[in-house]
Design a protein around this motif. Structure first.
Motif, mmCIF file in Angstrom:
data_model
loop_
_atom_site.group_PDB
_atom_site.id
_atom_site.type_symbol
_atom_site.label_atom_id
_atom_site.label_comp_id
_atom_site.label_asym_id
_atom_site.label_seq_id
_atom_site.Cartn_x
_atom_site.Cartn_y
_atom_site.Cartn_z
ATOM 1 N N ASP A 58 17.470 15.424 -52.731
ATOM 2 C CA ASP A 58 16.635 15.483 -51.527
ATOM 3 C C ASP A 58 17.522 15.658 -50.299
ATOM 4 O O ASP A 58 17.144 16.287 -49.327
ATOM 5 C CB ASP A 58 15.843 14.172 -51.383
ATOM 6 N N VAL A 59 18.702 15.033 -50.373
ATOM 7 C CA VAL A 59 19.651 15.166 -49.261
ATOM 8 C C VAL A 59 21.027 15.436 -49.845
ATOM 9 O O VAL A 59 21.447 14.793 -50.807
ATOM 10 C CB VAL A 59 19.655 13.895 -48.355
ATOM 11 N N VAL A 60 21.699 16.439 -49.271
ATOM 12 C CA VAL A 60 23.067 16.704 -49.722
ATOM 13 C C VAL A 60 24.024 16.445 -48.565
ATOM 14 O O VAL A 60 23.851 16.957 -47.460
ATOM 15 C CB VAL A 60 23.231 18.128 -50.309
ATOM 16 N N ILE A 86 17.445 18.179 -47.027
ATOM 17 C CA ILE A 86 18.227 17.876 -45.817
ATOM 18 C C ILE A 86 19.704 18.058 -46.153
ATOM 19 O O ILE A 86 20.196 17.514 -47.146
ATOM 20 C CB ILE A 86 17.977 16.429 -45.337
ATOM 21 N N TRP A 87 20.402 18.826 -45.329
ATOM 22 C CA TRP A 87 21.867 18.946 -45.435
ATOM 23 C C TRP A 87 22.437 18.082 -44.321
ATOM 24 O O TRP A 87 22.174 18.329 -43.138
ATOM 25 C CB TRP A 87 22.290 20.406 -45.282
ATOM 26 N N LEU A 88 23.168 17.059 -44.704
ATOM 27 C CA LEU A 88 23.732 16.118 -43.731
ATOM 28 C C LEU A 88 25.255 16.257 -43.759
ATOM 29 O O LEU A 88 25.892 15.901 -44.748
ATOM 30 C CB LEU A 88 23.295 14.696 -44.124
ATOM 31 N N ASP A 89 25.813 16.833 -42.709
ATOM 32 C CA ASP A 89 27.258 17.071 -42.685
ATOM 33 C C ASP A 89 27.975 15.995 -41.882
ATOM 34 O O ASP A 89 27.716 15.817 -40.699
ATOM 35 C CB ASP A 89 27.563 18.456 -42.090
ATOM 36 N N ALA A 109 13.916 23.445 -44.417
ATOM 37 C CA ALA A 109 15.033 22.514 -44.661
ATOM 38 C C ALA A 109 15.629 22.102 -43.311
ATOM 39 O O ALA A 109 15.458 22.795 -42.314
ATOM 40 C CB ALA A 109 16.089 23.182 -45.525
ATOM 41 N N ALA A 110 16.300 20.953 -43.306
ATOM 42 C CA ALA A 110 16.877 20.460 -42.040
ATOM 43 C C ALA A 110 18.385 20.323 -42.171
ATOM 44 O O ALA A 110 18.911 20.111 -43.277
ATOM 45 C CB ALA A 110 16.270 19.111 -41.695
ATOM 46 N N PHE A 111 19.062 20.446 -41.036
ATOM 47 C CA PHE A 111 20.516 20.231 -40.989
ATOM 48 C C PHE A 111 20.793 19.158 -39.947
ATOM 49 O O PHE A 111 20.332 19.251 -38.803
ATOM 50 C CB PHE A 111 21.229 21.528 -40.602
ATOM 51 N N LEU A 112 21.534 18.133 -40.339
ATOM 52 C CA LEU A 112 21.910 17.070 -39.400
ATOM 53 C C LEU A 112 23.423 17.001 -39.304
ATOM 54 O O LEU A 112 24.114 17.088 -40.331
ATOM 55 C CB LEU A 112 21.390 15.710 -39.895
ATOM 56 N N ASP A 113 23.956 16.855 -38.093
ATOM 57 C CA ASP A 113 25.387 16.536 -37.968
ATOM 58 C C ASP A 113 25.482 15.013 -37.906
ATOM 59 O O ASP A 113 24.720 14.362 -37.169
ATOM 60 C CB ASP A 113 26.071 17.214 -36.768
ATOM 61 N N ALA A 114 26.359 14.457 -38.728
ATOM 62 C CA ALA A 114 26.436 12.989 -38.832
ATOM 63 C C ALA A 114 27.888 12.528 -38.959
ATOM 64 O O ALA A 114 28.288 11.954 -39.973
ATOM 65 C CB ALA A 114 25.608 12.519 -40.034
#
Ligand SMILES: NC(=O)c1ccc[n+]([C@@H]2O[C@H](COP(=O)([O-])OP(=O)(O)OC[C@H]3O[C@@H](n4cnc5c(N)ncnc54)[C@H](OP(=O)(O)O)[C@@H]3O)[C@@H](O)[C@H]2O)c1
Length: 289
Positions: A58-60, A86-89, A109-114
């Motif tokens: 679900d989240v990578v 969700i791609w969480l970088d 799909a979503a992209f988050l900077d984390a």
């Protein structure tokens, strides 16, 4: 949530350990497969590729050295994303490099900077600080997962904002470390034993969490065998921050000077050492052999 994880280096491995300890199912991939062996023994499932890690989750998460490393896996990760993924970088890269990655995720799909603030010690102690930028609903879906990694999770709005904040904090971190070295070198030049000087600083008002773990590294035998962040890695962040300052027209005089000392550190053959090894440079400038 099913979690995929790409990049099992020092920080990536530590984060996966925290996720496993909290009971999450993690499917992990690393370019050098042997580095994943210990995590597999601890319960992580091994992915055959970055696209498999993304497709079955679900989240990578990605936690890689820099933008070049992300470029090397981005096609595969994007190829594995579903419309609700969700791609969480978590890698430290420039905000515009992060925005370019975000532009590649498929619709839905979503992209988050984390990016994270802390070290291997902070992470292992469950005290890592995580900042997040991007779609608020996607953030709310991953927030419980992030709280299992570290208790300080801060949402900063638009995608790229978390990295901007990370750059700002890192500039200050290096300046503080350099200033600490300067103060201890002054004390040592005056004849105060280094141990006593470090101890006094760490009991003073200027002791920060960062100095608490990094300050003792300037003592005999105190430097970790594997650096938390070597001078070359730290200078990558310093230069990303300085570039941002130039772009925004924001003056960064102290950070610029600190960057020059990281260059001196590398020129003195200390580039692969924990960056606080710059203390040796301050000692030599003060006349020590
Ligand atoms: N160390 C810290 O205290 C700290 C603190 C906060 C933030 N950070 C940031 O966290 C990120 C990771 O740092 P780290 O300390 O975990 O570094 P690290 O131990 O050197 O791990 C780097 C990871 O990136 C992978 N990688 C590098 N180039 C690649 C490529 N071309 N293709 C695929 N994978 C590649 C490595 O794979 P291999 O194993 O195959 O080399 C490894 O998994 C960096 O952006 C760093 O600035 C670090």
């Amino acid at each position: 949530m099913n979690v995929g994880f790409v990049g099992l280096g020092a920080m990536g491995s530590g984060i996966v350990r925290r996720l496993l300890a909290a009971g999450h199912d993690v499917l992990g991939w690393n370019r050098t497969p042997a580095k994943a062996d210990a995590l597999v023994a601890e319960g992580m499932r091994r992915a055959g590729s970055p696209s498999e890690a993304a497709a079955e989750s679900d989240v990578v998460f990605t936690m890689l050295t820099d933008a070049r490393a992300l470029d090397a896996v981005a096609d595969e990760v994007v190829g594995g994303l579903r419309s609700d993924s969700i791609w969480l970088d978590m890698s430290t890269i420039a905000p515009d490099q992060s925005r370019a990655l975000a532009a590649r995720v498929p619709a839905g799909a979503a992209f988050l900077d984390a990016p994270v603030s802390g070290s291997l010690t902070t992470l292992a102690a469950g005290q890592l600080s995580i900042m997040v930028g991007g779609d608020r609903a996607a953030f709310e879906r991953v927030e419980p997962l992030l709280l299992d990694v570290g208790p300080k999770v801060t949402y900063l709005g638009a995608q790229g904002n978390a990295l901007l904040m990370k750059m700002a904090i890192n500039l200050s971190l290096v300046v503080q470390g350099m200033s600490f070295c300067e103060s201890v070198a002054l004390a040592e030049n005056a004849g105060i034993p280094r141990e006593a000087a470090v101890d006094a600083v760490l009991k003073s008002v200027i002791a920060s969490p960062m100095l608490q773990y990094r300050g003792p590294m300037i003592l005999e035998g105190g430097r970790p065998e594997t650096p938390f962040a070597d001078a070359a890695l730290q200078q990558k962040d310093q230069q990303l921050g300085l570039a941002l300052g130039r772009e925004l027209g924001a003056p960064l005089p102290f950070a610029s000077l600190a960057n020059e000392f990281l260059t001196v550190c590398r020129a003195a053959g200390l580039g692969d050492q924990e960056w606080i090894a710059v203390y040796d440079v301050f000692r030599r400038m003060g006349g020590a052999a």
